[in-house]
Design a protein around this motif. Sequence first.
Motif, PDB file in Angstrom:
ATOM      1  N   THR A 209       0.828  -1.193   0.000  1.00 25.33           N
ATOM      2  CA  THR A 209       0.000   0.000   0.000  1.00 25.33           C
ATOM      3  C   THR A 209       0.869   1.252   0.000  1.00 25.33           C
ATOM      4  O   THR A 209       2.102   1.184   0.120  1.00 25.33           O
ATOM      5  CB  THR A 209      -0.902   0.004   1.237  1.00 25.33           C
ATOM      6  N   ALA A 210       0.210   2.404  -0.098  1.00 23.64           N
ATOM      7  CA  ALA A 210       0.939   3.672  -0.025  1.00 23.64           C
ATOM      8  C   ALA A 210       1.631   3.821   1.328  1.00 23.64           C
ATOM      9  O   ALA A 210       2.756   4.347   1.410  1.00 23.64           O
ATOM     10  CB  ALA A 210      -0.029   4.832  -0.265  1.00 23.64           C
ATOM     11  N   GLU A 211       0.991   3.347   2.395  1.00 21.81           N
ATOM     12  CA  GLU A 211       1.593   3.419   3.730  1.00 21.81           C
ATOM     13  C   GLU A 211       2.846   2.549   3.795  1.00 21.81           C
ATOM     14  O   GLU A 211       3.859   2.947   4.383  1.00 21.81           O
ATOM     15  CB  GLU A 211       0.573   2.960   4.773  1.00 21.81           C
ATOM     16  N   PHE A 212       2.787   1.362   3.187  1.00 20.83           N
ATOM     17  CA  PHE A 212       3.956   0.487   3.157  1.00 20.83           C
ATOM     18  C   PHE A 212       5.114   1.167   2.440  1.00 20.83           C
ATOM     19  O   PHE A 212       6.254   1.150   2.904  1.00 20.83           O
ATOM     20  CB  PHE A 212       3.594  -0.826   2.461  1.00 20.83           C
ATOM     21  N   GLN A 213       4.820   1.768   1.300  1.00 22.95           N
ATOM     22  CA  GLN A 213       5.886   2.403   0.529  1.00 22.95           C
ATOM     23  C   GLN A 213       6.462   3.609   1.257  1.00 22.95           C
ATOM     24  O   GLN A 213       7.671   3.863   1.205  1.00 22.95           O
ATOM     25  CB  GLN A 213       5.346   2.783  -0.849  1.00 22.95           C
TER      26      GLN A 213
END
Length: 287
Positions: free
Chosen positions: A71-75
């Motif tokens: 996800t964007a949070e992971f990235q």
Amino acid sequence: MQKLMGLIVVLVSVVGGYMMSGGLLMAFWQPGELAIILGAGAGAMIIANPRSVLTEMWAQMRQAVGKSIYTAEFQQQLLMLLYELLELVQDGGLKALDAHIEVPENSALFQRYPLILADRGFITFISDNFRLMAMGKINEHELEGILEQELQAMEDQLLVPSRSLQRTAEAMPGFGICAAVLGIIITMQSIDGSIALIGLKVAAALVGTFLGVFFCYCFLDPLANAMEQCMKKRMAVLECIRTVLVNQVAGKPTLLAVDAGRKMLPVESKPTFATLDGWVNQLSENA
């Protein structure tokens, strides 16, 4: 959710179309045919693969049908972790990382990024290669060559389960034919029976052929493809880490090194440079 919707569309289309043409749903219920096809497929898979591959196959199946972790949070957590690690290198050299990369689980820095810390593979790749860089002088070309070989080996290993499942999927029509042939043998044993009885037994045998084709093209083959795509995303994350490390050794400024890695991330949730710059500014303000 998307995978479930796809499966529902397949079932509604196939079963619904069959029933609209006047077919009886109970005709699909052939436990013997199912046992032959699924049992033969599972047995062939067990024969062809060691336990480690079967275990990894199950894990990749769960990843493929579950919610994506990329996800964007992971990235954001990945890029900010790499940024902070490179900043420590800039300030105190690679030896400054010893307190963090030796036991990452106990590092306050790594603990700020739980999505990355939860994946042992990514943490090991980061720690091992920072440790490699700290062990001696190595230029960017040497490091790039080493990491390229490592990533190639990792990719080959990660794709073994999906490729094995793909080969099993391709064999399912053959298992369906085996079940159909056995059904015809049973039919021949009742050749002196009524036409209606023979027709039912032939229909049951043909269901085996249908199930083999159905399991191949409507279930196992798409699942194998989804597993492969999931592993490709994982390799994109590892490629991001590799690119950041190579650019750091090449002497690039921290932000440019991390941005070079950003460009390797899966495109569907890849942040822009402006977004990355905003994260860095926010990190500096909170420091």
